[in-house]
Write an enzyme that holds these catalytic residues in place. Structure first.
Site, PDB file in Angstrom:
ATOM      1  N   TYR A 158       0.828  -1.202   0.000  1.00 14.42           N
ATOM      2  CA  TYR A 158       0.000   0.000   0.000  1.00 14.42           C
ATOM      3  C   TYR A 158       0.861   1.250   0.000  1.00 14.42           C
ATOM      4  O   TYR A 158       2.079   1.181   0.197  1.00 14.42           O
ATOM      5  CB  TYR A 158      -0.944  -0.004   1.208  1.00 14.42           C
ATOM      6  CG  TYR A 158      -0.276   0.349   2.523  1.00 14.42           C
ATOM      7  CD1 TYR A 158       0.587  -0.553   3.148  1.00 14.42           C
ATOM      8  CD2 TYR A 158      -0.487   1.582   3.132  1.00 14.42           C
ATOM      9  CE1 TYR A 158       1.199  -0.219   4.349  1.00 14.42           C
ATOM     10  CE2 TYR A 158       0.121   1.915   4.338  1.00 14.42           C
ATOM     11  CZ  TYR A 158       0.970   1.003   4.934  1.00 14.42           C
ATOM     12  OH  TYR A 158       1.582   1.333   6.115  1.00 14.42           O
ATOM     13  N   ARG A 216       7.711   3.856  -5.080  1.00 20.33           N
ATOM     14  CA  ARG A 216       7.881   2.910  -3.970  1.00 20.33           C
ATOM     15  C   ARG A 216       6.853   1.784  -4.044  1.00 20.33           C
ATOM     16  O   ARG A 216       7.155   0.626  -3.751  1.00 20.33           O
ATOM     17  CB  ARG A 216       7.785   3.648  -2.622  1.00 20.33           C
ATOM     18  CG  ARG A 216       8.126   2.746  -1.449  1.00 20.33           C
ATOM     19  CD  ARG A 216       8.221   3.512  -0.140  1.00 20.33           C
ATOM     20  NE  ARG A 216       6.947   4.104   0.240  1.00 20.33           N
ATOM     21  CZ  ARG A 216       6.775   4.909   1.280  1.00 20.33           C
ATOM     22  NH1 ARG A 216       7.810   5.214   2.052  1.00 20.33           N
ATOM     23  NH2 ARG A 216       5.595   5.408   1.562  1.00 20.33           N
ATOM     24  N   ARG A 238      -8.140 -20.406  -0.522  1.00 20.08           N
ATOM     25  CA  ARG A 238      -7.029 -20.189   0.401  1.00 20.08           C
ATOM     26  C   ARG A 238      -5.944 -21.261   0.265  1.00 20.08           C
ATOM     27  O   ARG A 238      -6.192 -22.447   0.503  1.00 20.08           O
ATOM     28  CB  ARG A 238      -7.537 -20.161   1.847  1.00 20.08           C
ATOM     29  CG  ARG A 238      -6.449 -19.804   2.856  1.00 20.08           C
ATOM     30  CD  ARG A 238      -7.011 -19.681   4.261  1.00 20.08           C
ATOM     31  NE  ARG A 238      -5.996 -19.267   5.215  1.00 20.08           N
ATOM     32  CZ  ARG A 238      -5.159 -20.095   5.832  1.00 20.08           C
ATOM     33  NH1 ARG A 238      -5.224 -21.397   5.602  1.00 20.08           N
ATOM     34  NH2 ARG A 238      -4.270 -19.635   6.687  1.00 20.08           N
ATOM     35  N   LYS A 295       6.483  -1.965   1.824  1.00 26.61           N
ATOM     36  CA  LYS A 295       5.328  -1.332   2.490  1.00 26.61           C
ATOM     37  C   LYS A 295       4.145  -2.285   2.400  1.00 26.61           C
ATOM     38  O   LYS A 295       3.233  -2.130   1.584  1.00 26.61           O
ATOM     39  CB  LYS A 295       5.030   0.035   1.874  1.00 26.61           C
ATOM     40  CG  LYS A 295       4.192   0.907   2.808  1.00 26.61           C
ATOM     41  CD  LYS A 295       4.293   2.360   2.427  1.00 26.61           C
ATOM     42  CE  LYS A 295       3.327   3.221   3.216  1.00 26.61           C
ATOM     43  NZ  LYS A 295       3.474   3.166   4.663  1.00 26.61           N
ATOM     44  N   GLU A 324      12.294   2.440  13.936  1.00 26.28           N
ATOM     45  CA  GLU A 324      11.457   3.543  13.428  1.00 26.28           C
ATOM     46  C   GLU A 324      10.196   3.640  14.286  1.00 26.28           C
ATOM     47  O   GLU A 324      10.053   2.938  15.275  1.00 26.28           O
ATOM     48  CB  GLU A 324      11.117   3.334  11.952  1.00 26.28           C
ATOM     49  CG  GLU A 324      10.417   2.023  11.655  1.00 26.28           C
ATOM     50  CD  GLU A 324      10.236   1.754  10.165  1.00 26.28           C
ATOM     51  OE1 GLU A 324      10.115   2.713   9.387  1.00 26.28           O
ATOM     52  OE2 GLU A 324      10.187   0.578   9.788  1.00 26.28           O
ATOM     53  N   LEU A 343      11.281   1.223   6.782  1.00 28.67           N
ATOM     54  CA  LEU A 343      10.719   1.712   5.523  1.00 28.67           C
ATOM     55  C   LEU A 343      11.484   2.973   5.119  1.00 28.67           C
ATOM     56  O   LEU A 343      11.704   3.860   5.952  1.00 28.67           O
ATOM     57  CB  LEU A 343       9.230   2.035   5.703  1.00 28.67           C
ATOM     58  CG  LEU A 343       8.554   2.464   4.407  1.00 28.67           C
ATOM     59  CD1 LEU A 343       8.300   1.243   3.525  1.00 28.67           C
ATOM     60  CD2 LEU A 343       7.246   3.180   4.670  1.00 28.67           C
TER      61      LEU A 343
HETATM   62  N1  PDD Z   1       3.136   4.872   7.095  1.00 33.02           N
HETATM   63  N2  PDD Z   1       7.813   3.773   8.654  1.00 33.02           N
HETATM   64  C1  PDD Z   1       6.689   3.043   8.654  1.00 33.02           C
HETATM   65  C2  PDD Z   1       6.694   1.722   9.304  1.00 33.02           C
HETATM   66  C3  PDD Z   1       5.525   3.544   8.025  1.00 33.02           C
HETATM   67  O1  PDD Z   1       4.400   2.796   8.013  1.00 33.02           O
HETATM   68  C4  PDD Z   1       5.546   4.826   7.448  1.00 33.02           C
HETATM   69  C5  PDD Z   1       4.353   5.433   6.777  1.00 33.02           C
HETATM   70  C6  PDD Z   1       6.752   5.558   7.477  1.00 33.02           C
HETATM   71  C7  PDD Z   1       6.870   6.921   6.849  1.00 33.02           C
HETATM   72  O2  PDD Z   1       6.859   6.827   5.446  1.00 33.02           O
HETATM   73  P1  PDD Z   1       6.329   8.040   4.557  1.00 33.02           P
HETATM   74  O3  PDD Z   1       7.122   9.224   4.933  1.00 33.02           O
HETATM   75  O4  PDD Z   1       6.584   7.600   3.171  1.00 33.02           O
HETATM   76  O5  PDD Z   1       4.860   8.210   4.900  1.00 33.02           O
HETATM   77  C8  PDD Z   1       7.865   4.988   8.086  1.00 33.02           C
HETATM   78  C9  PDD Z   1       1.896   5.359   6.516  1.00 33.02           C
HETATM   79  C10 PDD Z   1       1.762   6.838   6.537  1.00 33.02           C
HETATM   80  C11 PDD Z   1       0.729   4.630   7.141  1.00 33.02           C
HETATM   81  O6  PDD Z   1       0.866   3.438   7.328  1.00 33.02           O
HETATM   82  O7  PDD Z   1      -0.305   5.233   7.429  1.00 33.02           O
END
Ligand code: PDD
Length: 283
Positions: free
Chosen positions: A34, A53, A101, A147, A179, A203
């Site tokens: 996503y 990405r 499944r 992601k 993170e 990420l």
């Molecule tokens: N998440 N690290 C993780 C684990 C994340 O899920 C996200 C973003 C980021 C930041 O990435 P970016 O700057 O590209 O948004 C870092 C999104 C916003 C979410 O799951 O809602």
């Protein structure tokens, strides 16, 4: 009932008509990827980077891209516009699709793709006065660079944060910060910004990339180096970044105040620089 217009497998549909199969592998296995991109001044922000990405995430899990990036970008902008979003988010998910499944990839399967938009305050975020992070061990797998929608570890981390009265989780592996639950984490020490280098452990945030550029343009030195939870608590400043919150200063980690609980100048420079760039690109 919301009157939101969503997008599902190439068609714009009212939210109440956007249905997927109970056999969708996104639902059964979290077998999908996503993106979340911000909408600022009614325009998508850095959607091109998010879609690069997304293509990488799909490639890494062997999911053939069902739409090209230009078509997806047009669709995301249309969702924002049709739903009257001036500031908010567009969420886009692609799963491997619906099939009986069975763990390995099905031989015949059509990916499921959907997207929706929602409003959210970005320029005037009430959390910009400083947030609290809740420290938890990072329980995730070894491909956090993808992601993926498989996110039970982050769900548990962010629920623990909420129960502790914190805005976000700060995840660590043996004391080294990886993170946030859905964000990248940064500290400032003696005028230098530190953030963990990209690898399979985190990420590669799009906001992270942009903040690296904002720092460079502002002449603020950056080192991509991992730091510990203790170093974050003892830092001059700490902040987090994500497409959903841009740059948010951190004033508390667990029960410890960072820099006496005062929002730091470098964090605010990064936030203001990020907002100025967003305004420039979308204004
Ligand atoms: N998440 N690290 C993780 C684990 C994340 O899920 C996200 C973003 C980021 C930041 O990435 P970016 O700057 O590209 O948004 C870092 C999104 C916003 C979410 O799951 O809602």
């Amino acid at each position: 009932m919301s009157h939101r217009t969503c997008w599902l497998n190439g068609t714009y549909v009212a939210e109440e008509h956007a249905h997927v199969s109970i056999f969708d592998r996104g639902l059964l296995f979290g077998d999908g990827v996503y993106e979340v991109a911000a909408v600022f001044n009614g325009r998508l922000l850095d959607a091109d980077r998010h879609l690069v990405r997304l293509e990488r995430s799909m490639r890494e899990i062997g999911l053939p891209a069902p739409y090209d990036a230009d078509a997806l970008q047009d669709m995301m902008q249309r969702l924002a516009s049709e739903n009257g979003i001036r500031e908010g988010l567009v969420y886009l998910q692609v799963t491997r699709g619906a099939a009986e499944r069975d763990f390995p990839f099905p031989s015949q399967v059509t990916p499921t793709a959907f997207a929706y938009a929602r409003p959210k305050k970005l320029s005037d975020d009430p959390n910009a006065v400083g947030i609290r992070l809740h420290v938890v061990p990072d329980l995730r797998w070894q491909r956090c660079d993808i992601k993926s929608t498989s996110m039970l570890a982050q769900v548990l981390a962010k629920q623990a944060a909420r129960q502790a009265g914190a805005f976000e989780a700060m995840m660590h592996e043996d004391g080294l910060v990886t993170e946030g639950g859905s964000s990248n984490v940064w500290i400032v020490r003696n005028g230098t910004i530190y953030t963990r280098p990209t690898s399979c452990d985190i990420l590669a945030g799009i906001t992270r990339d942009v903040v690296l550029e904002v720092a460079r343009d502002a002449g603020v030195p950056v080192q991509q180096r991992a730091f510990t939870v203790e170093q974050a608590i003892a830092a001059d400043e700490c902040f987090m970044t994500s497409a959903t919150s841009f740059v948010l200063p951190v004033t508390q980690i667990g029960d410890k105040r960072v820099a006496n609980g005062v929002v730091g100048p470098v964090s605010m420079r990064m936030r203001d620089g990020y907002l100025a760039r967003a305004a420039r690109l979308t204004g």
